[in-house]
Scaffold this motif. Structure first.
Motif, PDB file in Angstrom:
ATOM      1  N   GLY A  88       7.200   2.420  -2.015  1.00 34.99           N
ATOM      2  CA  GLY A  88       5.956   1.962  -2.008  1.00 34.99           C
ATOM      3  C   GLY A  88       5.015   3.025  -1.890  1.00 34.99           C
ATOM      4  N   GLY A  89       3.764   2.524  -2.220  1.00 37.69           N
ATOM      5  CA  GLY A  89       2.663   3.319  -2.359  1.00 37.69           C
ATOM      6  C   GLY A  89       2.315   3.819  -0.785  1.00 37.69           C
ATOM      7  N   ASP A  90       2.712   3.063  -0.049  1.00 38.68           N
ATOM      8  CA  ASP A  90       2.546   3.690   1.441  1.00 38.68           C
ATOM      9  C   ASP A  90       3.127   4.652   1.787  1.00 38.68           C
ATOM     10  N   LEU A  92       3.547   7.337  -0.008  1.00 41.21           N
ATOM     11  CA  LEU A  92       2.898   8.210  -0.661  1.00 41.21           C
ATOM     12  C   LEU A  92       1.593   8.729   0.133  1.00 41.21           C
ATOM     13  N   LEU A  93       1.144   7.509   0.310  1.00 38.37           N
ATOM     14  CA  LEU A  93      -0.337   7.734   1.309  1.00 38.37           C
ATOM     15  C   LEU A  93       0.153   8.445   2.472  1.00 38.37           C
ATOM     16  N   PHE A  94       1.061   8.018   3.306  1.00 38.59           N
ATOM     17  CA  PHE A  94       1.528   8.964   4.581  1.00 38.59           C
ATOM     18  C   PHE A  94       1.900  10.407   3.934  1.00 38.59           C
ATOM     19  N   ASN A 161     -10.913  -2.584  -5.062  1.00 34.86           N
ATOM     20  CA  ASN A 161     -10.695  -2.074  -3.746  1.00 34.86           C
ATOM     21  C   ASN A 161     -10.146  -3.409  -2.995  1.00 34.86           C
ATOM     22  N   ASN A 162      -9.140  -3.200  -2.089  1.00 31.84           N
ATOM     23  CA  ASN A 162      -8.613  -4.367  -1.006  1.00 31.84           C
ATOM     24  C   ASN A 162      -9.798  -3.951   0.259  1.00 31.84           C
ATOM     25  N   PRO A 163     -10.165  -5.123   0.824  1.00 34.36           N
ATOM     26  CA  PRO A 163     -10.373  -6.577   0.388  1.00 34.36           C
ATOM     27  C   PRO A 163     -11.546  -7.015  -0.399  1.00 34.36           C
ATOM     28  N   LEU A 186      -7.618   8.270  -5.786  1.00 32.13           N
ATOM     29  CA  LEU A 186      -7.757   7.053  -6.142  1.00 32.13           C
ATOM     30  C   LEU A 186      -6.843   6.003  -6.324  1.00 32.13           C
ATOM     31  N   ASP A 187      -7.009   5.064  -5.150  1.00 32.20           N
ATOM     32  CA  ASP A 187      -5.816   4.016  -5.092  1.00 32.20           C
ATOM     33  C   ASP A 187      -5.883   2.921  -6.204  1.00 32.20           C
ATOM     34  N   GLU A 188      -5.166   2.629  -7.252  1.00 26.37           N
ATOM     35  CA  GLU A 188      -5.177   1.653  -8.329  1.00 26.37           C
ATOM     36  C   GLU A 188      -4.143   0.767  -8.228  1.00 26.37           C
ATOM     37  N   ALA A 189      -3.858   0.418  -6.716  1.00 24.28           N
ATOM     38  CA  ALA A 189      -2.759  -0.728  -6.739  1.00 24.28           C
ATOM     39  C   ALA A 189      -2.952  -1.992  -7.282  1.00 24.28           C
ATOM     40  N   TYR A 190      -4.200  -2.293  -7.636  1.00 28.37           N
ATOM     41  CA  TYR A 190      -4.582  -3.709  -8.218  1.00 28.37           C
ATOM     42  C   TYR A 190      -5.020  -3.443  -9.555  1.00 28.37           C
ATOM     43  N   VAL A 191      -4.891  -2.387 -10.127  1.00 31.60           N
ATOM     44  CA  VAL A 191      -5.798  -2.060 -11.257  1.00 31.60           C
ATOM     45  C   VAL A 191      -5.202  -3.053 -12.529  1.00 31.60           C
ATOM     46  N   VAL A 212      -3.818   9.711  -8.855  1.00 31.17           N
ATOM     47  CA  VAL A 212      -4.005   8.081  -8.898  1.00 31.17           C
ATOM     48  C   VAL A 212      -2.770   7.584  -8.345  1.00 31.17           C
ATOM     49  N   LEU A 213      -2.960   6.591  -7.248  1.00 28.73           N
ATOM     50  CA  LEU A 213      -1.681   6.015  -6.691  1.00 28.73           C
ATOM     51  C   LEU A 213      -1.640   4.546  -7.542  1.00 28.73           C
ATOM     52  N   ARG A 214      -0.521   4.241  -7.898  1.00 26.53           N
ATOM     53  CA  ARG A 214      -0.100   2.909  -8.250  1.00 26.53           C
ATOM     54  C   ARG A 214       1.006   2.338  -7.734  1.00 26.53           C
ATOM     55  N   THR A 215       1.203   1.050  -7.765  1.00 21.17           N
ATOM     56  CA  THR A 215       2.364   0.534  -7.284  1.00 21.17           C
ATOM     57  C   THR A 215       3.043  -0.624  -7.875  1.00 21.17           C
ATOM     58  N   LEU A 216       4.387  -1.053  -7.894  1.00 20.91           N
ATOM     59  CA  LEU A 216       5.027  -2.117  -8.405  1.00 20.91           C
ATOM     60  C   LEU A 216       4.921  -3.439  -7.787  1.00 20.91           C
ATOM     61  N   SER A 217       4.209  -3.232  -6.359  1.00 26.30           N
ATOM     62  CA  SER A 217       4.085  -4.453  -5.603  1.00 26.30           C
ATOM     63  C   SER A 217       3.350  -5.385  -5.921  1.00 26.30           C
ATOM     64  N   LYS A 218       2.372  -5.222  -6.866  1.00 26.06           N
ATOM     65  CA  LYS A 218       1.378  -6.526  -7.179  1.00 26.06           C
ATOM     66  C   LYS A 218       1.635  -7.029  -8.520  1.00 26.06           C
ATOM     67  N   LEU A 225      10.692  -4.642  -3.319  1.00 26.35           N
ATOM     68  CA  LEU A 225      11.678  -3.472  -3.599  1.00 26.35           C
ATOM     69  C   LEU A 225      11.253  -2.151  -3.122  1.00 26.35           C
ATOM     70  N   ARG A 226       9.810  -1.919  -2.949  1.00 31.53           N
ATOM     71  CA  ARG A 226       9.204  -0.939  -2.437  1.00 31.53           C
ATOM     72  C   ARG A 226       9.382   0.202  -3.564  1.00 31.53           C
ATOM     73  N   CYS A 227       8.478   0.341  -4.327  1.00 31.53           N
ATOM     74  CA  CYS A 227       8.158   1.333  -5.234  1.00 31.53           C
ATOM     75  C   CYS A 227       6.755   1.494  -5.671  1.00 31.53           C
ATOM     76  N   GLY A 228       6.166   2.753  -5.167  1.00 29.76           N
ATOM     77  CA  GLY A 228       5.006   3.127  -5.835  1.00 29.76           C
ATOM     78  C   GLY A 228       4.916   4.399  -6.348  1.00 29.76           C
TER      79      GLY A 228
HETATM   80  N1  PMP Z   1      -3.087   0.379  -1.641  1.00 29.57           N
HETATM   81  C1  PMP Z   1      -3.758  -0.763  -1.329  1.00 29.57           C
HETATM   82  C2  PMP Z   1      -4.792  -1.027  -1.655  1.00 29.57           C
HETATM   83  C3  PMP Z   1      -2.858  -1.859  -1.021  1.00 29.57           C
HETATM   84  O1  PMP Z   1      -3.389  -2.908  -0.807  1.00 29.57           O
HETATM   85  C4  PMP Z   1      -1.473  -1.557  -0.560  1.00 29.57           C
HETATM   86  C5  PMP Z   1      -0.697  -2.981  -0.336  1.00 29.57           C
HETATM   87  N2  PMP Z   1      -1.221  -3.832   0.263  1.00 29.57           N
HETATM   88  C6  PMP Z   1      -1.194  -0.347  -0.956  1.00 29.57           C
HETATM   89  C7  PMP Z   1      -1.582   0.405  -1.421  1.00 29.57           C
HETATM   90  C8  PMP Z   1       0.516  -0.264  -0.892  1.00 29.57           C
HETATM   91  O2  PMP Z   1       1.325  -1.081  -1.479  1.00 29.57           O
HETATM   92  P1  PMP Z   1       2.787  -0.709  -1.393  1.00 29.57           P
HETATM   93  O3  PMP Z   1       3.199   0.093  -0.143  1.00 29.57           O
HETATM   94  O4  PMP Z   1       3.458  -2.039  -1.312  1.00 29.57           O
HETATM   95  O5  PMP Z   1       2.843  -0.020  -2.777  1.00 29.57           O
END
Ligand code: PMP
Length: 360
Positions: A88-90, A92-94, A161-163, A186-191, A212-218, A225-228
């Protein structure tokens, strides 16, 4: 002997953290976590099932996920050395905070934004500087962010941006790269739900401090699955490669993610469908008295309405529809975040919301 004094044994920076529990009530319609609730084309679901069925589980995963890195690198037109995958992106952020934060280091964020930046920064004993967005329209205060970043090690910004759902002006990223010495994440989770031109992945090659951060969660509908992944300069990727939990990306996640990314073109109609539903949902919400909303480039809408917490509880209890309550959060009084669901889910949400608001 019972372990009564465990709190005092916890590393001080980690004391007081609570387990993350979004307290999901089982609901008929869950529009609370920005997941993709749309059905995927059979060619994709079959390929993903096949990947799961044919992956041996007795062997350790490739620690660096190289096959998946290659598929992602091909998509984004970069080298494998510029891509790192994570649980997950999480994760990588950590790891970014673990590697580049720490005592004496500073992170700049622009809340309201994704809470995990702050949580991970705190865990890693990183000083946090919050440059709050304008409280009415949620626009970022670009000058204040640049000024704060001049004295910072790391900046984490989100686009969309979230939210709040808005895209970041690339000019601000330009300024951060030109006028400061900070690393810029730059977090592009929703791009994937924004126009293609919104992504700044193509900037990474010429800007070694941009990540640039991306994720397959969205968009890829693979939150479980947990993949960023992170796209960044190879020097940054090397650091992350060295400090990561060696097998954090398991074999199933690697195999399924690899197949999903290879089939990304098949997902375009699904994403287009979500974007079309976003417009329809937004138009319908505009017709409900007292509901304010902000333009969104993501797969959710932020709305503000009177008694939001109560409305959210009634949606859950009387209609079995779950949305995310942000009314407790600083700067987000009376705000709810609603994931864009399928046409049916959105119709149900609109009808329920209208019934609650108009019946009051
Ligand atoms: N960045 C943003 C802005 C998010 O909203 C989320 C998930 N809610 C994530 C990163 C991390 O997503 P994930 O760990 O599921 O890849």
């Amino acid at each position: 002997m019972p372990l009564q004094d465990v709190t005092s044994r916890v590393r001080p920076a980690l004391a007081g953290f609570e387990p993350y529990d979004p307290a999901f009530s089982p609901c008929r319609i869950n529009l609370s976590a920005n997941e993709n609730t749309h059905p995927l084309p059979p060619v994709v679901t079959e390929a993903l099932r096949d990947a799961m069925a044919t992956t041996p589980l007795n062997r350790y995963p490739d620690p660096l996920g190289n096959e998946l890195r290659d598929t992602l690198a091909t998509w984004h037109g970069v080298e494998r050395a510029s891509v790192m995958v994570g649980n997950g992106g999480d994760e990588l952020l950590f790891n970014l905070l673990f590697a580049f934060g720490g005592p004496g280091r500073t992170l700049v964020v622009a809340p309201p934004c994704f809470e995990e930046y702050k949580n991970f920064a705190k865990m890693c004993e990183t000083t946090i500087v919050e440059v709050w967005r304008d409280e009415r329209d949620f626009s970022v205060r670009a000058d204040a962010i640049v000024e704060a970043a001049c004295d910072a090690d790391l900046v984490m910004l989100t686009s969309p941006n979230n939210p709040t759902g808005d895209l970041l002006d690339p000019a601000l990223v330009r300024r951060l790269l030109d006028e400061t010495n900070a690393l810029v994440m730059l977090d592009e989770a929703y791009v994937d739900f924004a126009p293609a031109s919104a992504s700044l992945v193509s900037w990474v090659a010429d800007n070694p401090r941009l990540m640039v951060l991306r994720t397959l969660s969205k968009a890829f509908a693979l939150a479980g699955l947990r993949c960023g992944y992170l796209i960044a300069d190879p020097a940054i990727i090397d650091v992350l490669a060295a400090i990561r939990q060696i097998y954090s990306e398991d074999v199933l996640a690697q195999a399924v993610a690899n197949r999903a990314v290879a089939l990304r073109d098949e997902l375009v109609p699904v994403i287009d469908g979500i974007v079309a539903e976003r417009t329809r949902l937004s138009q319908a919400l505009a017709g409900i008295p007292g509901v304010r909303q902000w333009p969104s480039s993501a797969n959710f809408l932020l709305v503000r309405l009177p008694n939001a917490a109560e409305v959210r509880a009634r949606l859950r209890d009387e209609h079995s529809i779950l949305v995310r309550d942000f009314s407790y959060a600083k700067g987000l009084a009376d705000c709810l975040r609603i994931t864009v669901g399928t046409a049916n889910e959105n119709d149900e949400l609109i009808a329920a919301l209208r019934a609650i608001v108009e019946g009051e």
